[in-house]
Design a protein around this motif. Structure first.
Motif, PDB file in Angstrom:
ATOM      1  N   ASN A 132     130.837  68.384 -54.877  1.00 13.20           N
ATOM      2  CA  ASN A 132     130.136  68.486 -53.611  1.00 13.20           C
ATOM      3  C   ASN A 132     130.901  69.414 -52.677  1.00 13.20           C
ATOM      4  O   ASN A 132     132.127  69.340 -52.582  1.00 13.20           O
ATOM      5  N   LEU A 164     131.045  61.707 -44.222  1.00 15.28           N
ATOM      6  CA  LEU A 164     129.869  61.402 -45.044  1.00 15.28           C
ATOM      7  C   LEU A 164     128.617  62.015 -44.436  1.00 15.28           C
ATOM      8  O   LEU A 164     127.798  62.620 -45.127  1.00 15.28           O
ATOM      9  N   LEU A 175     131.685  55.638 -47.334  1.00 13.17           N
ATOM     10  CA  LEU A 175     132.379  55.721 -48.612  1.00 13.17           C
ATOM     11  C   LEU A 175     133.443  54.647 -48.733  1.00 13.17           C
ATOM     12  O   LEU A 175     133.716  54.150 -49.825  1.00 13.17           O
ATOM     13  N   ASP A 208     125.266  62.255 -56.030  1.00  8.36           N
ATOM     14  CA  ASP A 208     125.838  60.910 -56.065  1.00  8.36           C
ATOM     15  C   ASP A 208     126.796  60.736 -57.240  1.00  8.36           C
ATOM     16  O   ASP A 208     127.767  59.981 -57.148  1.00  8.36           O
ATOM     17  N   ILE A 267     129.946  62.177 -55.885  1.00  7.54           N
ATOM     18  CA  ILE A 267     130.563  61.235 -54.937  1.00  7.54           C
ATOM     19  C   ILE A 267     131.290  60.127 -55.692  1.00  7.54           C
ATOM     20  O   ILE A 267     132.421  59.753 -55.360  1.00  7.54           O
TER      21      ILE A 267
END
Length: 654
Positions: free
Chosen positions: A170, A5, A34, A120, A123
């Motif tokens: 990402n 992360l 996470l 985000d 994620i």
């Protein structure tokens, strides 16, 4: 996992040029991993709603590109503290590349961290399948909503910056440097990516919001289709459709053309056809979900039809979702301060009120009562519009069969719009209902449900020394026109201080889609058909106006509704009026490539310091020209971002 992360966030902060590499603040304190964020339904739900928090806040006049930063709809007194807000600085021509104002690319100077929002979303999509106590139905719905948000975030950035990187995932910590230094992608590629995202999300989005109290503002099928439609409208519009010669050499360091360079009418017409299909699809989805044009509920018995119509024309924006199904997607941020800035000084404590006002230019944009522009109506006295006249109360006519006098006709038309026996500018006479619903002015009537009887409505008195006029330098409507449209008509007037009834500003509403469909359909034809005019007329009928054809028979050019260019002008004017003060106008002016023409006018208004009638009604320049030029169609990328990522190129002119 913690190291993964840490490095992911570090790399993404470099990739996306954000100044903020801290973790999302909705996960439990001290558990920024996470594993914890997606360990159970409760934590993952907090992350899910955190993605919605990146939506731009349309309730902040100075920190949203569609308001003060956009240009010419509203203004403020230049001597108060508002002049130092980021949006105000842009309006004053101070945008720059060193530290851009409203920097949505980096998340600085009033701009939200849009790339972090996209990060985000990624994620979330990469980890939501790990949550053990989440039903598959809910999981798939959440994923569809986040895909829709990611599409909108890309759309929003594209509207400001044009070509942008496409961030569909990402980048891994082990990625080589060249993969980290992303390129801006062509606008058409960004649009197609947005379309793919929304199409992919559709099957798992609800048709409509069922739990209004807890789910208002969440994504539906109509929202996703509206996002797709708006993206395709931008791709078809003059700014991006290949016809703007200034972008013909706009390429990146790979030699890739970033904005289309093809002015072939056949290609442009095909773009509009694709956009028209998408908008119609969004309209059909909205209808299926139960959305319809708002109308103030019938059954009133103590107010006139005129007053009820004014509530309708304000309520389509200011009424909450529980009673207003015209709104398709709402920006659920508190807008209390925004309302206060627009509210007249009707309270004992008036601090923070009457600081924003509409420009004289906007007052002149609205139609006459005949439903046509004031300079196209031969029956409206355009030449003497800045002179004053009195709403004279006629003497009783003892002959019931006598033809009404001009004085009686004028008073009967204005008795619910202008105070009886009061004197105001001729510009404020014989205008369309939206003019009186959206704006208030010196000696105009300000209707509120707190005073439901037509005979007890407030008459605004705004000259210096009047009850609603200048008190001190930071508290007055600088141009003389109050933004009535952005104040709920349900506010109380018995409190000592402002007590706004907050409502959510619409990101999309049905009237917007109707007018987009008329615009797109008109562009696919050699001459407009009845369908084009019908969608415009549906908005006009709700506003108390006749059809386009019937209205323009009184105009200087009665053939305008039957000509493609004429109908284009009508549709543009209709959008600028119907969607006034909702943050849409500056975006429209830019995509039409009309901003250089419209955003270089001086800001004008009445002289708020005038006590005498003849002093107040002198037109006055409150601020210099905004000096909008070709480079302002796309916002600048901060110079530092170009240094960090050498694969980026600056927008033309900056």
């Amino acid at each position: 996992m913690k190291n993964y992360l840490k490095y992911t966030l570090l790399i993404m902060s470099v990739i996306l040029f954000s100044r903020c590499a801290d973790y999302l603040d909705v996960v439990p304190e001290g558990t920024a991993t996470l594993d914890n964020a997606f360990s159970n339904r409760m934590n993952s739900e907090r992350f899910f709603y955190g993605c919605y928090n990146y939506l731009p806040n349309m309730s902040l006049a100075f920190d949203y590109p569609g308001y003060i930063a956009g240009g010419d709809e509203m203004w403020f007194d230049v001597d108060n503290g508002m002049k130092n807000n980021s949006g105000s600085r842009i309006a004053q021509g101070q945008q720059n590349v060193t530290a851009p104002y409203l920097n949505y690319w980096d998340g600085a100077n009033g701009g939200k961290r849009m790339w972090i929002g996209i990060r985000d979303c990624n994620i979330f999509l990469e980890n939501i399948d790990k949550v053990p106590d989440l039903s598959n139905t809910e999981r798939e719905r959440w994923k569809a909503e986040v895909k829709t948000l990611k599409a909108y975030f890309h759309l929003f950035l594209m509207q400001l910056y044009g070509p942008i990187p496409i961030v569909d995932r990402n980048i891994d910590v082990s990625a080589p440097p060249e993969e980290v230094r992303v390129y801006r992608e062509p606008v058409d590629s960004v649009v197609n990516f947005i379309c793919r995202l929304t199409d992919d999300a559709l099957p798992n989005l609800p048709v409509a919001i069922q739990e209004i109290t807890t789910e208002t503002g969440r994504c539906t099928q109509a929202v996703a289709k509206a996002i797709k439609a708006r993206a395709l409208i931008w791709a078809a519009s003059p700014l991006f459709n290949g016809s703007y010669i200034f972008y013909k050499d706009f390429k990146d360091k790979r030699g890739v053309q970033l904005i289309a360079n093809n002015d072939d009418p056949t290609v442009i017409k095909a773009r509009w056809a694709r956009a028209a299909d998408a908008v119609k699809d969004a309209i059909d989805a909205a209808h299926l979900a139960g959305h319809s044009l708002f109308r103030y509920p019938v059954g009133y018995d103590i107010m006139s039809d005129t007053t009820a119509l004014k509530y309708t024309l304000r309520g389509c924006v200011s009424e909450r979702f529980t009673t207003n199904r015209e709104s398709i997607w709402l920006c659920n941020f508190n807008n209390n301060q925004f309302q206060n800035w627009c509210t007249p000084k009707i309270y004992t404590s008036y601090a923070g009120t009457a600081e924003l006002s509409a420009t004289l230019k906007m007052a002149e944009t609205y139609y006459t009562r005949n439903g046509i522009p004031i300079d196209e109506d031969p029956y409206w006295d355009y030449e003497h519009r800045y002179e004053t006249r009195t709403n004279t109360v006629p003497l009783p006519n003892e002959d019931p069969d006598a033809e009404p006098t001009e004085e009686e006709i004028s008073f009967n038309w204005h008795k619910y719009y202008i105070g009886a026996g009061e004197t105001t500018a001729s510009l404020n006479y014989f205008r369309e209902p939206r003019f009186y619903a959206h704006l208030c002015f010196d000696r105009g009537i300000y209707e509120l449900l707190a005073t439901p009887d037509d005979g007890t409505q407030l008459v605004i008195k705004n000259r210096s020394g009047d009850i609603h006029g200048l008190v001190f330098q930071d508290c007055h409507p600088s141009t003389g026109y109050f933004l009535k449209k952005l104040v709920s008509f349900r506010i109380p007037i018995t409190t000592q201080a402002p007590s706004p009834r907050d409502f959510a500003m619409p990101i999309f509403r049905l009237a917007d889609l109707y007018l987009l469909y008329a615009e797109a359909l008109n562009e696919t034809m050699d001459a407009p058909n009845n369908t084009v005019r019908d969608y415009v007329d549906s908005i006009r009928f709700r506003a108390g106006l006749n059809s386009v054809v019937n209205s323009w028979q009184f105009a200087k050019d009665p053939q305008k509704p039957f000509d493609k260019e004429g109908m284009r002008q009508i549709i543009k004017r209709e959008r600028l009026i119907e969607l006034a003060f909702e943050g849409q106008r500056p975006f429209d002016l830019r995509r039409w490539r009309d901003a250089e023409k419209d955003l270089n006018d001086p800001v004008r208004g009445w002289d708020f310091q005038g006590q005498k009638l003849e002093d107040y009604y002198l037109t006055r320049v409150y601020f210099s020209n905004r000096k909008f030029s070709y480079k302002d169609y796309l916002w600048p990328i901060q110079t530092n971002a170009l240094t960090v990522n050498s694969n980026l190129v600056q927008n033309p002119g900056w």
